[in-house]
Write a protein that holds these residues in place. Structure first.
Motif, PDB file in Angstrom:
ATOM      1  N   THR A   1       0.834  -1.206   0.000  1.00 11.23           N
ATOM      2  CA  THR A   1       0.000   0.000   0.000  1.00 11.23           C
ATOM      3  C   THR A   1       0.867   1.253   0.000  1.00 11.23           C
ATOM      4  OG1 THR A   1      -1.680  -1.215   1.259  1.00 11.23           O
ATOM      5  CG2 THR A   1      -1.885   1.187   1.191  1.00 11.23           C
TER       6      THR A   1
ATOM      7  N   ILE B   1       0.927   4.265  -2.863  1.00  7.76           N
ATOM      8  CA  ILE B   1       0.798   5.704  -2.619  1.00  7.76           C
ATOM      9  C   ILE B   1       1.959   6.458  -3.269  1.00  7.76           C
ATOM     10  CG2 ILE B   1       0.819   7.476  -0.811  1.00  7.76           C
ATOM     11  CD1 ILE B   1      -0.712   5.479   0.955  1.00  7.76           C
TER      12      ILE B   1
ATOM     13  N   SER C   1       1.208   6.894  -6.801  1.00  3.20           N
ATOM     14  CA  SER C   1       0.235   7.986  -6.974  1.00  3.20           C
ATOM     15  C   SER C   1       0.943   9.333  -6.981  1.00  3.20           C
ATOM     16  CB  SER C   1      -0.812   7.949  -5.861  1.00  3.20           C
ATOM     17  OG  SER C   1      -1.598   6.790  -5.937  1.00  3.20           O
TER      18      SER C   1
ATOM     19  N   ASP D   1      -4.090   5.392  -8.790  1.00  3.07           N
ATOM     20  CA  ASP D   1      -4.719   5.521  -7.469  1.00  3.07           C
ATOM     21  C   ASP D   1      -5.454   4.231  -7.130  1.00  3.07           C
ATOM     22  OD1 ASP D   1      -6.220   6.257  -5.196  1.00  3.07           O
ATOM     23  OD2 ASP D   1      -6.372   8.328  -5.875  1.00  3.07           O
TER      24      ASP D   1
ATOM     25  N   SER E   1      -7.423   3.721  -4.797  1.00  2.00           N
ATOM     26  CA  SER E   1      -8.774   3.963  -4.288  1.00  2.00           C
ATOM     27  C   SER E   1      -9.782   4.169  -5.420  1.00  2.00           C
ATOM     28  CB  SER E   1      -8.795   5.161  -3.342  1.00  2.00           C
ATOM     29  OG  SER E   1      -8.563   6.370  -4.027  1.00  2.00           O
TER      30      SER E   1
ATOM     31  N   TYR F   1      -6.106   9.057  -3.085  1.00  4.44           N
ATOM     32  CA  TYR F   1      -5.069   8.379  -2.304  1.00  4.44           C
ATOM     33  C   TYR F   1      -4.645   9.188  -1.084  1.00  4.44           C
ATOM     34  CZ  TYR F   1      -1.545  11.548  -4.244  1.00  4.44           C
ATOM     35  OH  TYR F   1      -0.809  12.662  -4.572  1.00  4.44           O
ATOM     36  N   GLU F   2      -4.882  10.503  -1.106  1.00  2.71           N
ATOM     37  CA  GLU F   2      -4.503  11.355   0.030  1.00  2.71           C
ATOM     38  C   GLU F   2      -5.266  10.970   1.303  1.00  2.71           C
ATOM     39  OE1 GLU F   2      -5.995  12.356  -2.731  1.00  2.71           O
ATOM     40  OE2 GLU F   2      -4.854  13.944  -3.748  1.00  2.71           O
TER      41      GLU F   2
ATOM     42  N   ILE G   1      -5.785   7.874   2.282  1.00  6.55           N
ATOM     43  CA  ILE G   1      -5.286   6.600   2.817  1.00  6.55           C
ATOM     44  C   ILE G   1      -4.250   6.935   3.884  1.00  6.55           C
ATOM     45  CG2 ILE G   1      -4.175   4.394   2.290  1.00  6.55           C
ATOM     46  CD1 ILE G   1      -4.973   4.871  -0.669  1.00  6.55           C
TER      47      ILE G   1
ATOM     48  N   ILE H   1     -10.055   0.531  -1.258  1.00  6.00           N
ATOM     49  CA  ILE H   1      -8.820   0.373  -2.027  1.00  6.00           C
ATOM     50  C   ILE H   1      -8.793  -1.034  -2.615  1.00  6.00           C
ATOM     51  CG2 ILE H   1      -7.466   2.081  -0.768  1.00  6.00           C
ATOM     52  CD1 ILE H   1      -6.161  -0.212   0.796  1.00  6.00           C
TER      53      ILE H   1
END
Length: 319
Positions: free
Chosen positions: A94, A98, A101, A109, A111, A143-144, A146, A164
């Motif tokens: 994960t 990120i 991303s 992303d 998500s 993604y911000e 997460i 996600i």
């Protein structure tokens, strides 16, 4: 997002040397995995193929968002409620996602799985959704949101209903992990091929590199490039099997996570380099970013090379 037997094919030559080459196809992670192993005898090769299958199954049981018992499904269930402790492997995957991303300014992303399904790519869509519907479709994507806690090894999705998923890099990750497992057991050579996203190592039984062909989706009979691969990987993203055509414009099934609009301009992106996981992330990002910005991105990573095909059939290759 990745599923291209029609784009990448294997040219495997076995000239009857002392080594044994066997292939096995099995359905894992929602796609066909083809596992090719080269070793000294048939029994050993079969044992090692089974070990790769077990490894991919193990990964699927960790990261599938479709299986309710997995850690990722638990993370999704508790979105907006509380963090969920996960295995370090899931946490690290994960964390890398990120980073992908951030590299792509949000074009990639994980998500995106929370996206409202307002686009249809089955030939029935004749007009664009409304701007409001498109805008609302990405409200739970980002993604911000997460939140990672390395000390507690936990993942928290801060928006209720957020999700996600690893459809974009999971198969590449599994291919890389299958290769790493075989190398740790001194297996001479092989390919772990997840429906076109694949990792290779070693040589064919005759001592030559593996030959991986990249085809032109506009001309099925034509090979654009044949890669000579030893320890390497390749991944492809494309719109040629799933897309909508509205107003003489092609809209790919790969959605821009920031805007909610499908990607346009590129029909196929193949990336090759050391890691199938990273090649996955780059190919998806470039499909969304388009030719100009996508080329800027891939050129930041000199170990990775590209074959891009535009919607008009133009071919761009790194070398």
């Amino acid at each position: 997002m990745k599923f291209f037997f029609t784009t990448i094919f294997l040219l495997i030559i076995h000239l009857g040397h002392a080594q044994v080459l066997l292939k096995k196809q099995v359905t894992l992670m929602g796609c066909i995995f083809e596992i090719t192993i080269v070793d000294q005898d048939t029994a050993t090769v079969r044992k090692h193929i089974d070990l790769v299958i077990a490894e991919v199954t193990r990964i699927e049981n960790l990261i599938s968002e479709w299986r309710p018992e997995t850690q990722i499904s638990q993370v999704n269930r508790y979105a907006g409620i509380k963090p969920v402790q996960v295995d370090r492997e899931v946490f690290d995957l994960t964390k890398r996602a990120i980073a992908y991303s951030k590299n792509s300014n949000g074009a990639f992303d994980i998500s995106i799985v929370a996206l409202d399904k307002i686009w249809r790519f089955d030939g029935t869509m004749i007009e664009l959704p409304s701007e409001e519907a498109i805008r609302k479709s990405v409200e739970k994507v980002g993604y911000e949101h997460i939140i990672l806690d390395s000390t507690n090894c936990s993942i928290y999705l801060s928006i209720p209903g957020m999700k996600i998923g690893f459809g974009s890099i999971g198969k590449g990750y599994a291919a890389d992990m299958g290769r790493a497992l075989m190398q740790s057991k001194s297996v001479q050579a092989g390919i772990v091929n997840a429906s076109g996203d694949l990792s290779t190592w070693g040589h064919q039984p005759d001592g030559t590199p593996w030959l991986i062909g990249i085809k032109n989706p506009f001309k099925a009979y034509k090979t654009i490039k044949i890669l000579q691969m030893e320890e390497s990987a390749v991944a492809t993203s494309g719109s040629y099997e799933k897309y909508a055509e509205i107003g003489n414009k092609r809209y790919a099934h790969i959605i821009n996570p920031k805007t909610g609009y499908p990607s346009t301009g590129l029909t196929s992106v193949s990336i090759y380099g050391p890691s199938a996981e990273f090649a996955n992330a780059l190919s998806t990002s470039i499909m969304v970013m388009g030719q100009k910005e996508g080329l800027k991105l891939v050129k930041r990573f000199p170990l990775y090379h590209y074959v891009l095909i535009t919607d008009k059939g133009k071919i761009l290759k790194s070398h």
